[in-house]
Scaffold this motif. Structure first.
Motif, mmCIF file in Angstrom:
data_model
loop_
_atom_site.group_PDB
_atom_site.id
_atom_site.type_symbol
_atom_site.label_atom_id
_atom_site.label_comp_id
_atom_site.label_asym_id
_atom_site.label_seq_id
_atom_site.Cartn_x
_atom_site.Cartn_y
_atom_site.Cartn_z
ATOM 1 N N THR A 105 0.805 -1.227 0.000
ATOM 2 C CA THR A 105 0.000 0.000 0.000
ATOM 3 C C THR A 105 0.839 1.278 0.000
ATOM 4 N N PRO A 106 1.867 1.423 0.840
ATOM 5 C CA PRO A 106 2.648 2.671 0.794
ATOM 6 C C PRO A 106 3.290 2.922 -0.571
ATOM 7 N N ALA A 107 3.860 1.870 -1.166
ATOM 8 C CA ALA A 107 4.498 2.043 -2.475
ATOM 9 C C ALA A 107 3.478 2.409 -3.546
ATOM 10 N N PHE A 108 2.332 1.744 -3.531
ATOM 11 C CA PHE A 108 1.317 2.016 -4.538
ATOM 12 C C PHE A 108 0.723 3.409 -4.367
ATOM 13 N N GLN A 109 0.496 3.829 -3.138
ATOM 14 C CA GLN A 109 -0.034 5.165 -2.906
ATOM 15 C C GLN A 109 0.967 6.234 -3.342
ATOM 16 N N PHE A 110 2.246 5.956 -3.123
ATOM 17 C CA PHE A 110 3.291 6.885 -3.571
ATOM 18 C C PHE A 110 3.281 7.012 -5.093
ATOM 19 N N LEU A 111 3.251 5.874 -5.802
ATOM 20 C CA LEU A 111 3.262 5.896 -7.263
ATOM 21 C C LEU A 111 1.977 6.509 -7.819
ATOM 22 N N ARG A 112 0.863 6.244 -7.159
ATOM 23 C CA ARG A 112 -0.427 6.745 -7.641
ATOM 24 C C ARG A 112 -0.484 8.265 -7.616
ATOM 25 N N MET A 113 0.232 8.873 -6.674
ATOM 26 C CA MET A 113 0.199 10.322 -6.542
ATOM 27 C C MET A 113 1.126 11.042 -7.520
ATOM 28 N N ILE A 114 1.907 10.294 -8.279
ATOM 29 C CA ILE A 114 2.767 10.909 -9.293
ATOM 30 C C ILE A 114 1.959 11.052 -10.578
ATOM 31 N N SER A 115 1.864 12.255 -11.087
ATOM 32 C CA SER A 115 1.116 12.477 -12.319
ATOM 33 C C SER A 115 1.725 11.665 -13.460
ATOM 34 N N PRO A 116 0.912 10.951 -14.225
ATOM 35 C CA PRO A 116 1.456 10.198 -15.362
ATOM 36 C C PRO A 116 2.189 11.092 -16.354
ATOM 37 N N LEU A 117 1.741 12.339 -16.479
ATOM 38 C CA LEU A 117 2.370 13.252 -17.436
ATOM 39 C C LEU A 117 3.791 13.620 -17.016
ATOM 40 N N SER A 118 4.105 13.532 -15.713
ATOM 41 C CA SER A 118 5.464 13.843 -15.271
ATOM 42 C C SER A 118 6.454 12.787 -15.731
ATOM 43 N N TRP A 119 5.961 11.608 -16.106
ATOM 44 C CA TRP A 119 6.843 10.559 -16.619
ATOM 45 C C TRP A 119 7.163 10.733 -18.108
ATOM 46 N N MET A 120 6.514 11.666 -18.765
ATOM 47 C CA MET A 120 6.659 11.779 -20.222
ATOM 48 C C MET A 120 8.101 11.934 -20.693
ATOM 49 N N PRO A 121 8.899 12.843 -20.123
ATOM 50 C CA PRO A 121 10.282 12.959 -20.614
ATOM 51 C C PRO A 121 11.089 11.680 -20.402
ATOM 52 N N VAL A 122 10.889 11.029 -19.250
ATOM 53 C CA VAL A 122 11.633 9.802 -18.952
ATOM 54 C C VAL A 122 11.255 8.690 -19.924
ATOM 55 N N VAL A 123 9.951 8.535 -20.151
ATOM 56 C CA VAL A 123 9.470 7.463 -21.027
ATOM 57 C C VAL A 123 9.931 7.681 -22.462
ATOM 58 N N VAL A 124 9.922 8.923 -22.920
ATOM 59 C CA VAL A 124 10.363 9.209 -24.281
ATOM 60 C C VAL A 124 11.846 8.898 -24.439
ATOM 61 N N MET A 125 12.638 9.228 -23.426
ATOM 62 C CA MET A 125 14.073 8.919 -23.507
ATOM 63 C C MET A 125 14.331 7.421 -23.509
ATOM 64 N N LEU A 126 13.514 6.666 -22.768
ATOM 65 C CA LEU A 126 13.723 5.218 -22.683
ATOM 66 C C LEU A 126 13.121 4.465 -23.862
ATOM 67 N N MET A 127 11.950 4.893 -24.328
ATOM 68 C CA MET A 127 11.219 4.149 -25.356
ATOM 69 C C MET A 127 11.181 4.843 -26.709
ATOM 70 N N GLY A 128 11.617 6.102 -26.760
ATOM 71 C CA GLY A 128 11.518 6.835 -28.009
ATOM 72 C C GLY A 128 10.096 7.351 -28.219
ATOM 73 N N VAL A 129 9.863 7.937 -29.380
ATOM 74 C CA VAL A 129 8.524 8.432 -29.704
ATOM 75 C C VAL A 129 7.727 7.337 -30.392
ATOM 76 N N GLY A 130 6.426 7.526 -30.438
ATOM 77 C CA GLY A 130 5.562 6.523 -31.053
ATOM 78 C C GLY A 130 4.492 6.054 -30.084
ATOM 79 N N ASP A 131 3.949 4.884 -30.358
ATOM 80 C CA ASP A 131 2.838 4.378 -29.564
ATOM 81 C C ASP A 131 3.265 3.777 -28.234
#
Length: 257
Positions: A105-131
């Protein structure tokens, strides 16, 4: 019987009338906002309800709009499917074991409170652009309401049904299929409805990640072309599509219950 039918029809008609009155009030506020706060006369006219509705009718006559809608709906479907594949089994597991719930529960509540949009730069660097980054962000956004509602559904199962299942020597798979899954289905559908609302909000900015199709991409395209009435028409269309998806989810929930 006749009185009951008449009462139901009157209640339904009143419900629809109030809904239409609310939409009319929204249009009036939109028009007043443009009149009061529009600083540039020519530009304000492009954002008016009249210009927007005319552009919406024109857009609905173009095949490319439906291609963008189909791409966006496909991304919603994939993101929601991934969230279900992760959230439901994990929710069943966590809901079945108190210690596991306390540990996660503590870990999930911590992750849940992070906006998905804040991961955008990280995800693009790791996965590139696209779907692929879009699917990840949508699944990350949708998994939490599904997971938490599944856990709540398991917690609210009647213990007597589980005892009856054990007394009948049912296997774990039979207990899961005959008792647990039907018991938590309503909670899962509630999570799905909440997830659809979140997905629809997250989708549009996600589709600005260098893709070449989708509703978010089309909004950027209208901005770059200075087609402001089309931009507002797309905003309205996104609202209509989101409202329709939520209505379908509510309808499915009522049918199951």
């Amino acid at each position: 019987m006749v009185r009951r039918v008449a009462s139901d029809l009157h209640s339904s008609a009143l419900h629809w009338a109030l809904g239409l009155a609310g939409l009319a009030s929204l249009l009036l506020l939109w028009w007043l906002g443009i009149r009061l706060f529009g600083s540039v006369e020519g530009l304000s006219a492009r954002f008016s309800p009249q210009a927007t509705l005319l552009s919406l009718v024109e857009l609905l006559g173009r095949a490319e709009v439906y291609e963008h809608i189909a791409v966006s709906l496909q991304r919603i479907l994939v993101g929601l499917s991934l969230a279900l594949l992760i959230g439901v089994p994990l929710g069943l597991l966590i809901g079945s074991y108190r210690h596991l719930e306390a540990a996660t529960t503590p870990a999930f509540q911590f992750l849940r409170m992070i906006s998905p949009l804040s991961w955008m730069p990280v995800v693009v660097m790791l996965m590139g652009v696209g779907d692929r980054p879009i699917y990840f962000l949508l699944a990350f956004a949708a998994v939490w309401p599904i997971l938490l509602n599944t856990v709540a559904g398991v917690r609210q199962l009647d213990p007597r049904w589980l005892q009856l299942s054990r007394s009948l020597s049912a296997t774990r798979w039979e207990t899961l299929r005959r008792v647990i899954l039907p018991g938590v289905l309503g909670h899962v559908l509630t999570g799905v409805r909440l997830a659809i609302g979140i997905l629809w909000i997250v989708l549009v900015p996600c589709e600005m990640l260098g893709v070449s199709a989708g509703l978010g991409y089309f909004i950027l395209d209208t901005r770059d072309r200075l087609a402001y009435s089309e931009l507002m028409a797309m905003v309205v269309l996104i609202g209509v599509l989101g409202f329709t998806l939520d209505a379908l989810a509510r309808r499915l929930h009522r049918v199951v219950h």
